[in-house]
Design a protein around this motif. Structure first.
Motif, PDB file in Angstrom:
ATOM      1  N   UNK A  50      11.602   8.917   1.206  1.00 32.44           N
ATOM      2  CA  UNK A  50      10.855   8.230   2.270  1.00 32.44           C
ATOM      3  C   UNK A  50       9.358   8.241   1.971  1.00 32.44           C
ATOM      4  N   UNK A  51       8.878   9.369   1.461  1.00 32.76           N
ATOM      5  CA  UNK A  51       7.441   9.458   1.168  1.00 32.76           C
ATOM      6  C   UNK A  51       7.062   8.497   0.039  1.00 32.76           C
ATOM      7  N   UNK A  52       7.887   8.454  -1.005  1.00 32.68           N
ATOM      8  CA  UNK A  52       7.577   7.547  -2.125  1.00 32.68           C
ATOM      9  C   UNK A  52       7.574   6.093  -1.652  1.00 32.68           C
ATOM     10  N   UNK A  53       8.564   5.759  -0.831  1.00 35.58           N
ATOM     11  CA  UNK A  53       8.648   4.393  -0.307  1.00 35.58           C
ATOM     12  C   UNK A  53       7.430   4.103   0.574  1.00 35.58           C
ATOM     13  N   UNK A  54       7.087   5.067   1.419  1.00 35.84           N
ATOM     14  CA  UNK A  54       5.935   4.874   2.315  1.00 35.84           C
ATOM     15  C   UNK A  54       4.658   4.701   1.505  1.00 35.84           C
ATOM     16  N   UNK A  55       4.530   5.447   0.412  1.00 38.10           N
ATOM     17  CA  UNK A  55       3.336   5.320  -0.426  1.00 38.10           C
ATOM     18  C   UNK A  55       3.275   3.930  -1.070  1.00 38.10           C
ATOM     19  N   UNK A  56       4.438   3.420  -1.489  1.00 34.29           N
ATOM     20  CA  UNK A  56       4.474   2.081  -2.084  1.00 34.29           C
ATOM     21  C   UNK A  56       3.995   1.036  -1.089  1.00 34.29           C
ATOM     22  N   UNK A  57       4.336   1.235   0.170  1.00 33.53           N
ATOM     23  CA  UNK A  57       4.007   0.225   1.170  1.00 33.53           C
ATOM     24  C   UNK A  57       2.590   0.409   1.695  1.00 33.53           C
ATOM     25  N   UNK A  99       6.233   1.841  10.197  1.00 35.26           N
ATOM     26  CA  UNK A  99       5.099   1.292   9.462  1.00 35.26           C
ATOM     27  C   UNK A  99       4.523   0.072  10.187  1.00 35.26           C
ATOM     28  N   UNK A 100       5.412  -0.770  10.723  1.00 35.87           N
ATOM     29  CA  UNK A 100       4.973  -1.960  11.428  1.00 35.87           C
ATOM     30  C   UNK A 100       4.156  -1.564  12.653  1.00 35.87           C
ATOM     31  N   UNK A 101       4.626  -0.526  13.330  1.00 40.38           N
ATOM     32  CA  UNK A 101       3.945  -0.062  14.528  1.00 40.38           C
ATOM     33  C   UNK A 101       2.580   0.544  14.183  1.00 40.38           C
ATOM     34  N   UNK A 102       2.558   1.333  13.096  1.00 44.29           N
ATOM     35  CA  UNK A 102       1.317   1.954  12.663  1.00 44.29           C
ATOM     36  C   UNK A 102       0.288   0.885  12.309  1.00 44.29           C
ATOM     37  N   UNK A 103       0.762  -0.176  11.676  1.00 41.07           N
ATOM     38  CA  UNK A 103      -0.089  -1.267  11.254  1.00 41.07           C
ATOM     39  C   UNK A 103      -0.877  -1.841  12.433  1.00 41.07           C
TER      40      UNK A 103
END
Lengths: 220, 97
Positions: A50-57, A99-103
């Motif tokens: 999840x962290x790696x994916x989150x970093x990619x995004x 992520x969408x919400x954080x955005x």
């Protein structure tokens, strides 16, 4: 008063209805112990992915950590309605919503992160054994070419080719159909391949295929 | 010139079951083992037997090999913080709602 940032995130509903086949009202409430056990079993093992994916995004370490924390919280809340199948796909969907919400409430001071240069820079000598100078150049060149891709292309390359997600998992993260993932990935790699030519790393690529509508979408 | 007229100079792989254009269109499907096995075998056979097409596959293989090596690990300190965060969620020390 931060009324806007504290508004109830409507996309929480997405997390709660991920399993459309589950009986709506019959789901028994989990005890705290059961919830904790399921969390340990289904969620914790996926944290690094999840962290790696989150970093990619997010392209930012602090943001990536925030997104994963939010994902863990949402997952914990939604465990009662999750059927236990494909936990990674479930978590990636939650991560996308987080992520969408954080955005929407992103703070400008978090937008740049000097540490990213270190994350994405070329690996150090100690990572490699007896690698030729040409291979070093090739590796650096590909890394730079990935950075220059439009975001929609770069994301699929990072998710699938770098982080090893399946097409379907990448589709879950990005919230697009699997065919879109494949199309973007193929066109992104094609760009990387074409970028090699002027740098002297390969012969000219064969003729380009007809452009697809998805290109327009990615290029914005 | 009729399209049916064989031109030995046009396709260096005249004996292959699929032509170069067809094989090159599916280079990335071969790379990802994506699709019907029988068709994949045909494309793969062509790519292995036809040097120019094979070179194209090799370039893509080289690119994806480099990309695979760029996978970074979640740093230990981040991993530890997230594990601690997970523990706090489970123990009720982290407010979940």
């Amino acid at each position: 008063m931060p009324v806007l940032t504290e508004a109830p995130p409507t996309d929480l509903v997405d997390d709660l209805v991920v399993d459309l086949d589950a009986p709506a009202a019959a789901a028994p409430e989990l005890t705290d112990a059961e919830r904790a056990r399921l969390f340990e079993e289904l969620v914790v093992p996926e944290t690094d992915v999840l962290w790696r994916v989150a970093l990619s995004i997010t392209r930012n370490r602090a943001d990536a950590e925030d997104v994963v924390q939010e994902t863990l919280l949402r997952a914990f809340r939604s465990l009662g309605t999750f059927d236990g199948r494909y936990p990674r796909a479930w978590l990636l969907t939650i991560l996308r919503n987080a992520e969408r919400n954080r955005h929407r409430r992103r703070r400008p001071e978090l937008l740049s992160d000097p540490e990213m240069a270190e994350d994405l820079g070329p690996r150090t000598e100690s990572d490699e054994v007896e690698v030729s100078a040409e291979q070093h150049e090739f590796t650096d060149f590909v890394a730079q070419a990935v950075e220059q891709l439009p975001d929609g292309f770069r994301e699929v390359v990072e998710l699938v080719d770098i982080n090893g997600l399946s097409y379907q998992e990448a589709a879950d993260v990005l919230g697009v159909p699997i065919g879109t993932v494949m199309s973007r990935l193929h066109r992104a790699r094609r760009r990387l391949r074409e970028a090699l030519v002027p740098a002297g790393f390969g012969p000219a690529a064969p003729a380009e295929l007809p452009a697809t509508a998805d290109d327009t979408e990615v290029e914005g | 010139m009729s399209e049916l007229t064989p031109d030995p100079t046009a396709d260096p792989c005249a004996n292959a079951h699929v032509d170069c254009a067809e094989a090159l269109r599916h280079v990335q499907d071969v790379l990802d083992r994506n699709g019907d096995v029988e068709v994949l075998v045909q494309w793969t056979t062509h790519l292995r037997e036809c040097p120019p097409c094979g070179e194209e596959l090799e370039i893509y293989e080289r690119i994806t090999a480099v990309l695979r090596e760029r996978q970074c690990c979640c740093p230990d300190d981040v991993s530890a913080r997230l594990a601690e965060f997970g523990r706090r969620i489970c123990t009720g020390d982290e407010p979940v709602s």
